[in-house]
Design an enzyme around this catalytic site. Structure first.
Site, PDB file in Angstrom:
ATOM      1  N   GLY A  13      43.182  33.792  40.281  1.00 37.29           N
ATOM      2  CA  GLY A  13      42.020  34.492  40.042  1.00 37.29           C
ATOM      3  C   GLY A  13      41.899  35.029  38.577  1.00 37.29           C
ATOM      4  N   ASP A  14      40.443  35.140  38.068  1.00 32.96           N
ATOM      5  CA  ASP A  14      40.569  35.841  36.857  1.00 32.96           C
ATOM      6  C   ASP A  14      38.816  36.070  36.666  1.00 32.96           C
ATOM      7  OD1 ASP A  14      42.112  36.704  34.460  1.00 32.96           O
ATOM      8  OD2 ASP A  14      40.076  36.182  33.533  1.00 32.96           O
ATOM      9  N   GLN A  15      38.565  37.277  36.197  1.00 30.81           N
ATOM     10  CA  GLN A  15      37.100  37.829  35.950  1.00 30.81           C
ATOM     11  C   GLN A  15      37.188  38.001  34.563  1.00 30.81           C
ATOM     12  OE1 GLN A  15      35.508  41.273  37.890  1.00 30.81           O
ATOM     13  NE2 GLN A  15      34.099  39.551  38.868  1.00 30.81           N
TER      14      GLN A  15
END
Length: 199
Positions: A75-77
């Site tokens: 995941g990445d934000q």
């Protein structure tokens, strides 16, 4: 509950807690992806913020999957302010500058998740909650950062919505879990369809 080894390719305590709270027993393995180098390359290519988040999520999932097997969640934000990516503040002074830029404006949290198996991405999801920051005074910014402390530097927006960061906002549009860094409901749906967890 699961018949397949699930790995979270992240050192994020927030993501780990979200999975654990939903009953998903995942092993956490840091992917050791050089995000700073990747971001320089992405921005040189003038890549959209959402695409940068997706590429980083994929890099993490694929790297861990190639080495460890199983079903790997990456995941990445990234924070998107007026079409520009903003990175985590380096110190509290930088955090104050971030908050001044956010004051009275809306920004998006481009939140990407990728699942990889055998080194190949098999599922992707992107969501972009919109958060509107109320107008902030200098006195509030100073008091907020003193109360929040250095742990705020671990977050891209210099806020933790589940705590005192809630005071920053006048409006929030989007899924709470995604704001915390993991689109949990679509992920659970995929795991049920995949037969990894009980439907």
């Amino acid at each position: 509950m699961s018949n397949l080894n699930i790995i979270l390719a992240s050192g994020s305590e927030s993501r780990r807690k979200l999975l654990a709270g939903a009953g998903i027993d995942a092993v956490c393995i840091k992917p050791n992806v050089d995000e700073d180098v990747a971001k320089v390359s992405f921005r040189a290519e003038k890549m959209r913020v959402s695409d940068q988040a997706m590429r980083l999520a994929e890099m993490k999932a694929v790297k861990v999957s190639q080495k460890h097997g199983g079903l790997v969640i990456g995941g990445d934000q990234m924070l998107n302010l007026d079409g520009e990516a903003m990175d985590k503040p380096v110190d509290l002074a930088d955090a104050a500058n971030h908050l001044r830029q956010f004051s009275g404006k809306a920004h998006k949290l481009e939140t990407a998740i990728v699942i990889a198996e055998d080194g190949v991405p098999v599922w992707r999801h992107l969501v972009a909650p919109t958060l509107t920051v109320r107008p902030l005074t200098e006195d509030f910014i100073a008091a907020y950062l003193e109360a929040a402390g250095p742990q705020i530097l671990n977050t891209v927006g210099a806020y933790m919505l589940e705590g005192i960061g809630a005071q920053l906002f006048s409006r929030i549009e989007g899924d709470y879990f995604s704001i915390l860094g993991l689109p949990l409901l679509p992920l659970l749906d995929y795991l049920r369809v995949r037969g990894v967890i009980t439907s």
